[in-house]
Write a protein that holds these residues in place. Structure first.
Motif, PDB file in Angstrom:
ATOM      1  N   ASP A 171       0.853  -1.198   0.000  1.00 52.07           N
ATOM      2  CA  ASP A 171       0.000   0.000   0.000  1.00 52.07           C
ATOM      3  C   ASP A 171       0.881   1.238   0.000  1.00 52.07           C
ATOM      4  OD1 ASP A 171       0.618   0.987   2.716  1.00 52.07           O
ATOM      5  OD2 ASP A 171      -0.468  -0.787   3.419  1.00 52.07           O
ATOM      6  N   ARG A 172       0.235   2.392  -0.115  1.00 47.14           N
ATOM      7  CA  ARG A 172       0.909   3.685  -0.091  1.00 47.14           C
ATOM      8  C   ARG A 172       0.415   4.521   1.068  1.00 47.14           C
ATOM      9  NH1 ARG A 172       5.646   3.687  -2.705  1.00 47.14           N
ATOM     10  NH2 ARG A 172       5.458   2.820  -4.825  1.00 47.14           N
ATOM     11  N   GLY A 173       0.118   3.855   2.169  1.00 46.30           N
ATOM     12  CA  GLY A 173      -0.404   4.560   3.337  1.00 46.30           C
ATOM     13  C   GLY A 173       0.692   5.169   4.179  1.00 46.30           C
ATOM     14  N   PRO A 174       0.332   5.627   5.398  1.00 46.42           N
ATOM     15  CA  PRO A 174       1.322   6.239   6.296  1.00 46.42           C
ATOM     16  C   PRO A 174       2.442   5.261   6.633  1.00 46.42           C
ATOM     17  CG  PRO A 174      -0.908   6.644   7.062  1.00 46.42           C
ATOM     18  CD  PRO A 174      -1.017   5.629   5.969  1.00 46.42           C
ATOM     19  N   ALA A 175       3.629   5.776   6.807  1.00 45.17           N
ATOM     20  CA  ALA A 175       4.773   4.928   7.133  1.00 45.17           C
ATOM     21  C   ALA A 175       4.723   4.504   8.598  1.00 45.17           C
ATOM     22  CB  ALA A 175       6.069   5.673   6.828  1.00 45.17           C
ATOM     23  N   MET A 176       5.475   3.464   8.919  1.00 41.05           N
ATOM     24  CA  MET A 176       5.593   2.964  10.283  1.00 41.05           C
ATOM     25  C   MET A 176       7.064   2.992  10.680  1.00 41.05           C
ATOM     26  SD  MET A 176       3.020  -0.345  10.160  1.00 41.05           S
ATOM     27  CE  MET A 176       3.451  -0.839  11.823  1.00 41.05           C
ATOM     28  N   SER A 177       7.310   3.292  11.941  1.00 40.45           N
ATOM     29  CA  SER A 177       8.684   3.301  12.443  1.00 40.45           C
ATOM     30  C   SER A 177       9.135   1.864  12.716  1.00 40.45           C
ATOM     31  CB  SER A 177       8.767   4.127  13.728  1.00 40.45           C
ATOM     32  OG  SER A 177       8.001   3.497  14.756  1.00 40.45           O
ATOM     33  N   ASP A 178      10.434   1.706  12.934  1.00 39.19           N
ATOM     34  CA  ASP A 178      10.963   0.372  13.246  1.00 39.19           C
ATOM     35  C   ASP A 178      10.371  -0.160  14.544  1.00 39.19           C
ATOM     36  OD1 ASP A 178      12.522   0.449  10.975  1.00 39.19           O
ATOM     37  OD2 ASP A 178      14.307   1.204  12.020  1.00 39.19           O
ATOM     38  N   ALA A 192      -1.384 -17.732   9.029  1.00 38.14           N
ATOM     39  CA  ALA A 192      -0.231 -18.123   8.201  1.00 38.14           C
ATOM     40  C   ALA A 192       0.557 -19.247   8.843  1.00 38.14           C
ATOM     41  CB  ALA A 192       0.662 -16.904   7.963  1.00 38.14           C
ATOM     42  N   GLU A 193       0.677 -19.209  10.163  1.00 37.54           N
ATOM     43  CA  GLU A 193       1.457 -20.239  10.847  1.00 37.54           C
ATOM     44  C   GLU A 193       0.802 -21.608  10.786  1.00 37.54           C
ATOM     45  OE1 GLU A 193       1.965 -18.638  14.731  1.00 37.54           O
ATOM     46  OE2 GLU A 193       3.700 -17.391  14.184  1.00 37.54           O
ATOM     47  N   THR A 194      -0.501 -21.677  10.526  1.00 44.28           N
ATOM     48  CA  THR A 194      -1.156 -22.985  10.452  1.00 44.28           C
ATOM     49  C   THR A 194      -0.708 -23.791   9.244  1.00 44.28           C
ATOM     50  OG1 THR A 194      -3.058 -22.087   9.225  1.00 44.28           O
ATOM     51  CG2 THR A 194      -3.207 -22.117  11.635  1.00 44.28           C
ATOM     52  N   PHE A 195      -0.140 -23.133   8.210  1.00 45.16           N
ATOM     53  CA  PHE A 195       0.383 -23.886   7.069  1.00 45.16           C
ATOM     54  C   PHE A 195       1.877 -23.628   6.852  1.00 45.16           C
ATOM     55  CE2 PHE A 195      -1.774 -20.066   5.521  1.00 45.16           C
ATOM     56  CZ  PHE A 195      -0.802 -19.444   4.745  1.00 45.16           C
ATOM     57  N   GLY A 196       2.587 -23.208   7.917  1.00 39.16           N
ATOM     58  CA  GLY A 196       4.043 -23.123   7.875  1.00 39.16           C
ATOM     59  C   GLY A 196       4.607 -21.863   7.270  1.00 39.16           C
ATOM     60  N   ALA A 197       3.787 -20.832   7.056  1.00 43.11           N
ATOM     61  CA  ALA A 197       4.287 -19.578   6.499  1.00 43.11           C
ATOM     62  C   ALA A 197       4.569 -18.592   7.631  1.00 43.11           C
ATOM     63  CB  ALA A 197       3.283 -18.990   5.516  1.00 43.11           C
ATOM     64  N   ARG A 198       5.209 -17.490   7.272  1.00 40.27           N
ATOM     65  CA  ARG A 198       5.464 -16.419   8.243  1.00 40.27           C
ATOM     66  C   ARG A 198       5.207 -15.072   7.566  1.00 40.27           C
ATOM     67  NH1 ARG A 198      10.805 -14.270   7.854  1.00 40.27           N
ATOM     68  NH2 ARG A 198      12.004 -15.269   6.165  1.00 40.27           N
ATOM     69  N   ILE A 199       4.895 -14.066   8.382  1.00 44.22           N
ATOM     70  CA  ILE A 199       4.570 -12.740   7.854  1.00 44.22           C
ATOM     71  C   ILE A 199       5.607 -11.747   8.357  1.00 44.22           C
ATOM     72  CG2 ILE A 199       2.858 -10.889   7.796  1.00 44.22           C
ATOM     73  CD1 ILE A 199       0.697 -12.905   8.132  1.00 44.22           C
ATOM     74  N   THR A 200       6.070 -10.897   7.440  1.00 49.75           N
ATOM     75  CA  THR A 200       6.990  -9.816   7.799  1.00 49.75           C
ATOM     76  C   THR A 200       6.440  -8.504   7.264  1.00 49.75           C
ATOM     77  OG1 THR A 200       8.315 -10.099   5.787  1.00 49.75           O
ATOM     78  CG2 THR A 200       8.977 -11.372   7.723  1.00 49.75           C
ATOM     79  N   LEU A 201       6.840  -7.411   7.890  1.00 51.10           N
ATOM     80  CA  LEU A 201       6.464  -6.070   7.453  1.00 51.10           C
ATOM     81  C   LEU A 201       7.727  -5.281   7.147  1.00 51.10           C
ATOM     82  CD1 LEU A 201       3.716  -5.125  10.088  1.00 51.10           C
ATOM     83  CD2 LEU A 201       3.362  -5.951   7.752  1.00 51.10           C
ATOM     84  N   GLN A 202       7.679  -4.468   6.102  1.00 54.62           N
ATOM     85  CA  GLN A 202       8.788  -3.576   5.800  1.00 54.62           C
ATOM     86  C   GLN A 202       8.268  -2.340   5.085  1.00 54.62           C
ATOM     87  OE1 GLN A 202      11.124  -6.257   3.277  1.00 54.62           O
ATOM     88  NE2 GLN A 202      10.661  -4.954   1.523  1.00 54.62           N
ATOM     89  N   ARG A 203       8.996  -1.259   5.253  1.00 55.25           N
ATOM     90  CA  ARG A 203       8.598  -0.012   4.609  1.00 55.25           C
ATOM     91  C   ARG A 203       8.825  -0.110   3.106  1.00 55.25           C
ATOM     92  NH1 ARG A 203      10.811   1.904   9.421  1.00 55.25           N
ATOM     93  NH2 ARG A 203      12.889   2.080   8.463  1.00 55.25           N
ATOM     94  N   ARG A 204       7.940   0.564   2.355  1.00 59.31           N
ATOM     95  CA  ARG A 204       7.998   0.512   0.896  1.00 59.31           C
ATOM     96  C   ARG A 204       8.690   1.760   0.367  1.00 59.31           C
ATOM     97  NH1 ARG A 204       2.655   0.071  -3.075  1.00 59.31           N
ATOM     98  NH2 ARG A 204       3.795  -0.468  -5.004  1.00 59.31           N
ATOM     99  N   ASN A 205       9.546   1.534  -0.627  1.00 62.23           N
ATOM    100  CA  ASN A 205      10.209   2.689  -1.255  1.00 62.23           C
ATOM    101  C   ASN A 205       9.161   3.641  -1.849  1.00 62.23           C
ATOM    102  OD1 ASN A 205      12.738   1.648  -0.651  1.00 62.23           O
ATOM    103  ND2 ASN A 205      12.904   0.559  -2.608  1.00 62.23           N
ATOM    104  N   GLY A 206       9.283   4.892  -1.530  1.00 60.27           N
ATOM    105  CA  GLY A 206       8.325   5.883  -2.015  1.00 60.27           C
ATOM    106  C   GLY A 206       7.156   6.076  -1.079  1.00 60.27           C
ATOM    107  N   GLY A 207       7.177   5.367   0.075  1.00 61.09           N
ATOM    108  CA  GLY A 207       6.107   5.513   1.057  1.00 61.09           C
ATOM    109  C   GLY A 207       5.174   4.326   1.074  1.00 61.09           C
ATOM    110  N   GLY A 208       4.649   4.050   2.239  1.00 62.84           N
ATOM    111  CA  GLY A 208       3.731   2.924   2.380  1.00 62.84           C
ATOM    112  C   GLY A 208       4.379   1.730   3.064  1.00 62.84           C
ATOM    113  N   LEU A 209       3.698   0.606   2.997  1.00 66.07           N
ATOM    114  CA  LEU A 209       4.119  -0.588   3.733  1.00 66.07           C
ATOM    115  C   LEU A 209       3.940  -1.820   2.835  1.00 66.07           C
ATOM    116  CD1 LEU A 209       5.071  -1.160   6.715  1.00 66.07           C
ATOM    117  CD2 LEU A 209       2.734  -1.958   7.128  1.00 66.07           C
ATOM    118  N   ILE A 210       4.809  -2.820   3.030  1.00 67.73           N
ATOM    119  CA  ILE A 210       4.690  -4.112   2.338  1.00 67.73           C
ATOM    120  C   ILE A 210       4.540  -5.199   3.390  1.00 67.73           C
ATOM    121  CG2 ILE A 210       5.758  -5.751   0.759  1.00 67.73           C
ATOM    122  CD1 ILE A 210       7.406  -3.516  -0.402  1.00 67.73           C
ATOM    123  N   ALA A 211       3.426  -5.902   3.340  1.00 66.37           N
ATOM    124  CA  ALA A 211       3.221  -7.080   4.193  1.00 66.37           C
ATOM    125  C   ALA A 211       3.536  -8.313   3.355  1.00 66.37           C
ATOM    126  CB  ALA A 211       1.781  -7.114   4.707  1.00 66.37           C
TER     127      ALA A 211
END
Length: 428
Positions: free
Chosen positions: A359-366, A397-416
């Protein structure tokens, strides 16, 4: 195992040598008995045969030989065949003394001195008191060290090492299954029990591990049932409370109380969703990840939301489809809530498949990213709600062995990012 094989071979060779010496003594005793019979029957004929070399396995001795240090054990062994009253003396002689006439000259081509056998030097006194001296040949003995030199020693060590590796892999196969099951159980709570096979100690370990898995699953189910019961029981008094609040005056106070009560009901329901999200009995299926993302985007567009599927990886994965859909749905809802739009994509990243919701929403701090998955966390991006959407998505996600991470997106926003390990993937 190679050392054990060498020790066993040495023991076998020792037994073989003992048996060979017994056979050697038996054959030599038969030769002495045969010569003794010839002496009784026709000593002159025997003398001529000796001088002409016509007797195989027996021959005359050097005239200068004398009997010294006779072996009483050998003499007793022969007397058992000839009769105890037969005077006989015997001692062993090396080949160099026994075949003195051969060793005085060069041997024939291709024949070495080591090929001649040892012999018994026999002094036999007949019934008339005449002393007869002769030698009987022994069966030639194979040198003891043949099996302990190259290439036999190398073959024994190699075979022992290979056998040890095979035996170790067979013996530790159940432990490797348990290691894999333990790693999977740390991610997925509803794995199948491990087959209880192998040595008795390994069987006991596997059985205990299966019991542990079963008890953990039962504890999770019991927790979910307790929370479900509490939620169900709370809904009745909360509903009655809402009906009574409808009668409260003035109207402004009534609306505020009803809103607070609605938020309480929503938190109770979502708390139950969070508790039950990590415990699911949904079956596994192989699905096309790009198809799920495309369907999610199309359904969102039908509802008037701005969701686009931008990139696919052409990968199938073994997952729990319902849990994956709910996980992606929660992430997409968060993106729309905070940014008004979302982009969906899938791509390879090393040994993982990444399913991204951007997305291109508000950024999040570390600091906010570090606590984003904690239930009921309040972040700068928070726009109402209970703050457990990401927690539910991670649990699904953990019920089928996956994991979720969050990181800031270049140009603003967030990537899940929903990251699926390579073991779950099937490529076109």
């Amino acid at each position: 195992m190679a050392v054990s094989a060498l020790i066993a071979l040495l023991a076998m060779d020792t037994v073989r040598q003992h048996e060979f010496h017994e056979i050697q003594k038996e054959q030599a005793a038969k030769s002495v008995a045969d010569i003794a019979g010839r002496i009784r029957n026709d000593p002159q004929m025997l003398e001529r045969q000796f001088r002409q070399g016509m007797i195989l396995g027996a021959h005359l001795t050097s005239p200068g030989w004398t009997m010294h240090d006779p072996d009483p054990a050998l003499a007793g062994y022969v007397k058992a065949r000839l009769g105890a009253d037969t005077p006989v003396l015997i001692r062993r002689m090396p080949a160099s003394e026994c075949f003195f006439d051969v060793f005085k000259r060069d041997t024939a081509a291709g024949i070495s001195h080591s090929m001649f056998p040892d012999c018994w030097y026999v002094q036999l006194t007949d019934t008339k008191g005449a002393v007869h001296l002769f030698a009987v040949d022994l069966l030639p003995e194979r040198p003891m060290g043949v099996l302990f030199g190259p290439p036999y020693i190398e073959l024994i060590i190699l075979a022992g090492a290979l056998l040890g590796i095979i035996a170790a892999r067979i013996a530790t196969a159940p432990l490797r299954r348990m290691e894999s099951a333990a790693r999977t159980f740390s991610l997925i709570a509803d794995v199948e029990p491990i087959p209880v096979t192998g040595p008795s100690e390994v069987k006991a370990t596997l059985a205990t591990f299966n019991i542990m898995q079963q008890r953990v699953r039962e504890a999770l189910r019991e927790r979910t049932q307790i929370l479900a019961s509490i939620t169900h029981d709370l809904q009745t008094p909360l509903t009655r409370l809402r009906l009574r609040l409808e009668q409260v005056e003035p109207e402004e106070l009534r609306e505020r109380l009803i809103d607070d009560l609605s938020a309480t009901l929503r938190m109770v329901r979502e708390g139950l969703d969070l508790a039950s999200s990590s415990e699911t009995r949904e079956p596994w299926s192989v699905v096309d990840i790009d198809s799920i993302l495309s369907s999610l985007a199309e359904d969102s567009i039908d509802l008037g939301r701005d969701v686009r599927f931008t990139k696919g990886a052409g990968v199938q994965a073994r997952v729990k489809p319902g849990a994956l859909a709910r996980c992606l749905g929660n992430l997409t809802d968060n993106a729309i809530k905070y940014a008004g739009a979302a982009e969906l994509a899938s791509y390879r990243d090393g040994k993982e498949l990444v399913v991204a919701v951007m997305d291109r929403g508000p950024a999040m701090s570390d600091e906010e990213i570090a606590i984003a998955f904690q239930p009921f966390s309040r972040l700068s991006r928070q726009a109402g709600g209970t703050g457990i959407g990401l927690s539910i998505a991670r649990a699904q996600a953990e019920t089928f062995g996956a994991r979720i991470t969050l990181q800031r997106r270049n140009g603003g926003g967030l990537i899940a990012q929903v990251r699926l390990p390579l073991v779950l993937l099937q490529f076109d």
